[in-house]
Design a protein around this motif. Structure first.
Motif, mmCIF file in Angstrom:
data_model
loop_
_atom_site.group_PDB
_atom_site.id
_atom_site.type_symbol
_atom_site.label_atom_id
_atom_site.label_comp_id
_atom_site.label_asym_id
_atom_site.label_seq_id
_atom_site.Cartn_x
_atom_site.Cartn_y
_atom_site.Cartn_z
ATOM 1 N N LEU A 76 80.917 -18.984 20.903
ATOM 2 C CA LEU A 76 82.278 -18.719 21.369
ATOM 3 C C LEU A 76 82.399 -18.805 22.881
ATOM 4 C CD1 LEU A 76 83.280 -15.729 19.059
ATOM 5 C CD2 LEU A 76 84.251 -18.036 19.023
ATOM 6 N N GLY A 77 81.282 -18.575 23.569
ATOM 7 C CA GLY A 77 81.337 -18.608 25.029
ATOM 8 C C GLY A 77 82.323 -17.591 25.578
ATOM 9 N N GLU A 78 83.224 -18.036 26.455
ATOM 10 C CA GLU A 78 84.213 -17.143 27.063
ATOM 11 C C GLU A 78 85.225 -16.615 26.050
ATOM 12 O OE1 GLU A 78 86.034 -19.183 30.276
ATOM 13 O OE2 GLU A 78 84.238 -19.212 31.543
ATOM 14 N N ALA B 41 84.644 -15.182 23.410
ATOM 15 C CA ALA B 41 84.166 -13.918 22.855
ATOM 16 C C ALA B 41 84.826 -12.720 23.519
ATOM 17 C CB ALA B 41 82.654 -13.829 22.999
ATOM 18 N N ALA B 42 85.292 -12.918 24.757
ATOM 19 C CA ALA B 42 85.927 -11.824 25.497
ATOM 20 C C ALA B 42 87.425 -11.724 25.231
ATOM 21 C CB ALA B 42 85.686 -12.011 26.996
ATOM 22 N N SER B 43 87.964 -12.645 24.433
ATOM 23 C CA SER B 43 89.404 -12.629 24.155
ATOM 24 C C SER B 43 89.788 -11.448 23.271
ATOM 25 C CB SER B 43 89.824 -13.932 23.481
ATOM 26 O OG SER B 43 89.323 -13.990 22.160
ATOM 27 N N LYS B 44 91.019 -10.987 23.418
ATOM 28 C CA LYS B 44 91.508 -9.868 22.612
ATOM 29 C C LYS B 44 91.521 -10.228 21.130
ATOM 30 C CE LYS B 44 94.414 -7.642 26.115
ATOM 31 N NZ LYS B 44 95.798 -7.202 26.456
ATOM 32 N N THR B 45 91.831 -11.479 20.828
ATOM 33 C CA THR B 45 91.903 -11.899 19.425
ATOM 34 C C THR B 45 90.552 -11.765 18.745
ATOM 35 O OG1 THR B 45 93.717 -13.439 19.855
ATOM 36 C CG2 THR B 45 92.387 -13.838 17.890
ATOM 37 N N VAL B 46 89.502 -12.260 19.387
ATOM 38 C CA VAL B 46 88.160 -12.178 18.807
ATOM 39 C C VAL B 46 87.712 -10.723 18.696
ATOM 40 C CG1 VAL B 46 85.725 -12.739 19.156
ATOM 41 C CG2 VAL B 46 87.464 -14.485 19.531
ATOM 42 N N LYS B 47 88.014 -9.942 19.712
ATOM 43 C CA LYS B 47 87.631 -8.527 19.668
ATOM 44 C C LYS B 47 88.344 -7.796 18.543
ATOM 45 C CE LYS B 47 86.294 -7.918 24.522
ATOM 46 N NZ LYS B 47 86.590 -7.206 25.786
ATOM 47 N N ARG B 48 89.611 -8.116 18.343
ATOM 48 C CA ARG B 48 90.366 -7.476 17.253
ATOM 49 C C ARG B 48 89.816 -7.891 15.896
ATOM 50 N NH1 ARG B 48 96.408 -9.008 18.716
ATOM 51 N NH2 ARG B 48 96.937 -7.828 16.817
ATOM 52 N N LEU B 49 89.486 -9.177 15.748
ATOM 53 C CA LEU B 49 88.900 -9.653 14.503
ATOM 54 C C LEU B 49 87.539 -8.995 14.249
ATOM 55 C CD1 LEU B 49 89.685 -13.481 14.490
ATOM 56 C CD2 LEU B 49 90.418 -11.816 12.774
ATOM 57 N N ALA B 50 86.739 -8.882 15.299
ATOM 58 C CA ALA B 50 85.417 -8.265 15.164
ATOM 59 C C ALA B 50 85.535 -6.814 14.721
ATOM 60 C CB ALA B 50 84.656 -8.359 16.491
ATOM 61 N N LYS B 51 86.552 -6.136 15.245
ATOM 62 C CA LYS B 51 86.771 -4.740 14.851
ATOM 63 C C LYS B 51 87.186 -4.645 13.386
ATOM 64 C CE LYS B 51 89.365 -0.584 16.091
ATOM 65 N NZ LYS B 51 90.396 0.005 16.986
ATOM 66 N N ILE B 52 88.062 -5.551 12.962
ATOM 67 C CA ILE B 52 88.487 -5.574 11.557
ATOM 68 C C ILE B 52 87.292 -5.814 10.649
ATOM 69 C CG2 ILE B 52 89.803 -6.911 9.852
ATOM 70 C CD1 ILE B 52 91.866 -7.419 12.114
ATOM 71 N N ALA B 53 86.418 -6.744 11.055
ATOM 72 C CA ALA B 53 85.242 -7.094 10.252
ATOM 73 C C ALA B 53 84.099 -6.104 10.426
ATOM 74 C CB ALA B 53 84.762 -8.491 10.632
ATOM 75 N N GLU B 54 84.300 -5.091 11.253
ATOM 76 C CA GLU B 54 83.272 -4.094 11.551
ATOM 77 C C GLU B 54 81.995 -4.769 12.032
ATOM 78 O OE1 GLU B 54 82.955 -1.639 8.090
ATOM 79 O OE2 GLU B 54 84.956 -0.774 8.353
ATOM 80 N N ASN B 55 82.202 -5.861 12.788
ATOM 81 C CA ASN B 55 81.137 -6.660 13.402
ATOM 82 C C ASN B 55 80.265 -7.426 12.401
ATOM 83 O OD1 ASN B 55 81.645 -6.262 16.215
ATOM 84 N ND2 ASN B 55 80.838 -4.183 16.028
#
Length: 334
Positions: free
Chosen positions: A246-248, A250-264
């Motif tokens: 993902l590179g940069e 990975a720091a986006s809000k969208t990816v972070k929100r998805l990661a939280k939903i998926a519990e990483n």
């Protein structure tokens, strides 16, 4: 869980709370109460896909929501049925239990619920699939048997109580099966001397005989399945995490929100230069397939201002038929 199951549970709870006083009306309003929390899916239709995912089984599946809505709905129904001997408090009590048992049941599934909203805690015991005929069908039969009898009938209450006992007993059984299958995966990992950080298990679709496991093994995941009818050792399939791709982004809000939903529990995949976010919690269509396709996969799309949005990958109906056939075969062992 599915709408039919929530309707059956709500109706049975309504009958247990107020059936002796108002008869079938208790089942009717209990069933209505049992469906109300899932109206968050309608709200989600007016939101962007990511926000819709985030709010699903959120506030509407909380104790706070049940406490707030029960007296309001109870007052409305008390006004509608003024001639009934049930009071506003009686109706409110029915709606509270009809509303709160919905998220209590959903907490046993993989998606889970935010029962203690506004606290950021999602309960997901992962011991039953969202559709399980062995839970719903016997429960429905007992409810129908109770429905056919007069409200003052002692047999009516016994049939309804039996439905609640049988369904609850099955739920307890699924917890036992989860514990046993978890131990099988642990032993298989130990036998192969595999080091891992976390082990996550859940039942396959429509049953609790076949179980799936996700294993966090550092820079990769291991996926596995186990049926109680298996005669061969558990095998593991490696899936690279690819988070670094993902590179940069990975720091986006969208990816972070998805990661939280998926519990990483997620892996990144690149198809035709497009990034796909694969949520591992709900597994693959076919663990033995050459090219794995995940049940929940989201394409990451950059818009004109550089922000990311998501689009859920489409599902192939024909492929789903093959998956169901393979699932039935896999349940009966390897």
């Amino acid at each position: 869980m599915d709408s039919l199951t929530q309707i059956v549970l709500g109706a049975a709870v309504g009958e247990a709370v107020l059936g002796k006083k108002v008869g079938n009306k208790a089942m009717l309003y209990g069933a209505i109460a049992g469906t109300i929390p899932d109206l968050d899916t309608i709200v989600g239709e007016f939101l962007d896909p990511l926000t819709a995912i985030e709010i699903h089984r959120g506030i509407s599946h909380s104790i706070v929501f049940s406490l707030f809505m029960a007296p309001i709905l109870g007052w409305i129904v008390a006004k509608i049925h003024r001639k009934e001997i049930a009071t506003w408090q009686n109706w409110s009590w029915l709606f509270f239990w009809g509303l709160v048992t919905h998220p209590l049941l959903d907490a046993h599934t993989t998606w889970g619920t935010q029962l203690f909203w506004p606290f950021d805690l999602r309960l997901a015991y992962q011991n039953i699939f969202v559709i399980d005929p062995l839970y719903t069908v016997p429960f429905l039969i007992f409810l129908i048997l109770a429905l056919r009898l007069p409200k003052t009938s002692e047999k009516r209450r016994k049939w309804n109580l039996l439905g609640l006992i049988v369904s609850t007993s099955y739920m307890v059984l699924t917890l036992l099966l989860k514990w046993i299958s978890f131990g099988k995966f642990e032993q298989a990992l130990a036998d192969k001397n595999i080091q891992y950080a976390e082990l996550d298990t859940r039942p396959a679709a429509f049953n609790t005989i076949l179980w799936y496991a996700n294993i966090d093994a550092g820079d990769k995941y291991l996926l596995a399945d186990y049926s109680f009818f298996d005669t061969q050792p558990i095998t593991f399939r490696e899936i690279p995490k690819n988070h670094n791709l993902l590179g940069e982004l990975a720091a986006s809000k969208t990816v972070k929100r998805l990661a939280k939903i998926a519990e990483n529990w997620y892996a990144i995949e690149v198809r035709n230069r497009d990034f796909y976010f694969n949520d591992l919690r709900f597994g693959t269509y076919d663990l033995k397939a050459k090219d794995l396709k995940f049940v929940f996969s989201y394409k990451l799309i950059s818009n004109s201002n550089g922000a990311l949005k998501i689009k859920e990958a489409e599902r192939d109906p024909e492929a789903m038929k093959e998956v169901l056939t393979g699932l039935w075969s896999r349940i009966w062992g390897n």
